[in-house]
Design a protein around this motif. Sequence first.
Motif, PDB file in Angstrom:
ATOM      1  N   ALA A   1       0.843  -1.195   0.000  1.00 19.14           N
ATOM      2  CA  ALA A   1       0.000   0.000   0.000  1.00 19.14           C
ATOM      3  C   ALA A   1       0.884   1.253   0.000  1.00 19.14           C
ATOM      4  N   PRO A   2       0.348   2.373  -0.522  1.00 16.28           N
ATOM      5  CA  PRO A   2       1.151   3.600  -0.537  1.00 16.28           C
ATOM      6  C   PRO A   2       1.186   4.257   0.844  1.00 16.28           C
ATOM      7  N   TYR A   3       2.082   5.168   1.050  1.00 17.71           N
ATOM      8  CA  TYR A   3       2.161   6.067   2.228  1.00 17.71           C
ATOM      9  C   TYR A   3       2.545   5.407   3.543  1.00 17.71           C
ATOM     10  N   GLY A   4       2.031   4.223   3.854  1.00 17.10           N
ATOM     11  CA  GLY A   4       2.387   3.574   5.110  1.00 17.10           C
ATOM     12  C   GLY A   4       3.856   3.169   5.123  1.00 17.10           C
ATOM     13  N   THR A   5       4.362   2.792   3.959  1.00 16.24           N
ATOM     14  CA  THR A   5       5.781   2.485   3.785  1.00 16.24           C
ATOM     15  C   THR A   5       6.274   3.225   2.551  1.00 16.24           C
ATOM     16  N   ILE A   6       7.573   3.209   2.315  1.00 16.77           N
ATOM     17  CA  ILE A   6       8.163   3.991   1.228  1.00 16.77           C
ATOM     18  C   ILE A   6       8.229   3.190  -0.086  1.00 16.77           C
ATOM     19  N   TYR A   7       7.836   1.897  -0.046  1.00 10.08           N
ATOM     20  CA  TYR A   7       8.007   1.030  -1.210  1.00 10.08           C
ATOM     21  C   TYR A   7       7.359   1.560  -2.491  1.00 10.08           C
ATOM     22  N   ALA A   8       6.105   2.036  -2.392  1.00  7.50           N
ATOM     23  CA  ALA A   8       5.381   2.469  -3.590  1.00  7.50           C
ATOM     24  C   ALA A   8       6.109   3.622  -4.278  1.00  7.50           C
ATOM     25  N   LEU A   9       6.535   4.585  -3.489  1.00 11.32           N
ATOM     26  CA  LEU A   9       7.227   5.749  -4.047  1.00 11.32           C
ATOM     27  C   LEU A   9       8.585   5.360  -4.622  1.00 11.32           C
ATOM     28  N   GLU A  10       9.302   4.492  -3.915  1.00 11.15           N
ATOM     29  CA  GLU A  10      10.612   4.045  -4.401  1.00 11.15           C
ATOM     30  C   GLU A  10      10.464   3.298  -5.721  1.00 11.15           C
ATOM     31  N   SER A  11       9.434   2.460  -5.812  1.00 12.92           N
ATOM     32  CA  SER A  11       9.189   1.715  -7.040  1.00 12.92           C
ATOM     33  C   SER A  11       8.971   2.680  -8.200  1.00 12.92           C
ATOM     34  N   LEU A  12       8.150   3.698  -7.955  1.00  9.28           N
ATOM     35  CA  LEU A  12       7.831   4.682  -8.982  1.00  9.28           C
ATOM     36  C   LEU A  12       9.095   5.397  -9.468  1.00  9.28           C
ATOM     37  N   GLU A  13       9.968   5.741  -8.550  1.00 14.75           N
ATOM     38  CA  GLU A  13      11.226   6.409  -8.907  1.00 14.75           C
ATOM     39  C   GLU A  13      12.084   5.507  -9.791  1.00 14.75           C
ATOM     40  N   VAL A  14      12.194   4.243  -9.386  1.00 12.65           N
ATOM     41  CA  VAL A  14      13.010   3.303 -10.156  1.00 12.65           C
ATOM     42  C   VAL A  14      12.410   3.101 -11.541  1.00 12.65           C
TER      43      VAL A  14
END
Lengths: 110, 135, 101
Positions: free
Chosen positions: B14-27
């Motif tokens: 899920a977004p916002y609760g952890t940084i994974y979603a945003l990091e994925s988008l950057e990559v």
Amino acid sequence: MPIEVNGKTLETDEEGYLANLNEWEPDVATVMAKEDDLELTDEHWDIINFLREYYEEFQIAPAVRVLTKAVGKRMGKDKGNSKYLYSLFPYGPGKQACKYAGLPKPTGCV
Amino acid sequence: MSDVKKFMYVNRKAPYGTIYALESLEVVLISAAFDQDVSLAFVDDGVYQIMKGTKTDGIGMKNFSPVYNALGDYDITKLYVEQESLDERGLTLDDLMDIKYEDEDDDWAEKPSIKVVSRKEMADVMDQQDVLMSF
Amino acid sequence: MSMLHTINKSPFEKTSFEACLNHVNGDSSILMIEDGVYGAMKGTAFSEKVAATNGVALYILGPDMQARGISEDRLIDGVKVVDYAGFVDLVTEHDKVQAWL
């Protein structure tokens, strides 16, 4: 190095990008360009304004490839090529134009 | 063309609760600079990343939903969403952002980027990839 | 003794939410925050478990709900939306807090 714009001191990062995006005003671009010995023309402003609109809508500074394609679509094929964009922004249309527009460094620029 | 590889980024958080979603988008955006065949998969809680109507002023974080709308500009036009993951979460295609791309070869016609697929179909799409990265 | 349980994990990713539900009693309240807000949605594979906590007061933190695109009409009946001040009130109204991670 902070820059002086209309009597205000604005923070920038180590590469000269504005630290606080909300502090941008047109004279920021003028001052930054002057430091690069560049006089901003209408053609420069077309690109700078386009970048600001793009950021407003998508929350990212577009990569050069994306910028080139989008400019070509909007302003015609004669402008949608890297030769034209580099003639305006010799330090790289992505990096230099984004800096003038008060945007962060484009994602995907290394 | 032979050196073009098929890259899939698998989003399961899920977004916002952890940084994974945003990091994925950057990559994903960075990888687009290398002219590879990039697709995204939204599985499990990853489907929450592309829900529409997000408003983040209250949590003091940047809303990165608009970035998904820029993926088309980066020639990322294949967003696979797993049907079963939507069902488990009481969601339908209507709850997701209307992410589109403009088809350069079809007079810039707007086309939907999201493809809802079954778990079985998702497995098949994953099978066709050269490189998978999971976030 | 009344207890406020806070839960910040999605029920679909970790077992924390279920563990929380397994340890509440009638005097308890549950406040869903961060990724825990997904547990407040109706019509999911988890909603029945949440709805089955009879007598337990259910709350959700509004800013976390809005950030994730969840509108109020998607919530399980009886779930109350609170803001940050309401979060503080809940903490003071209960004897203690257990934060499920």
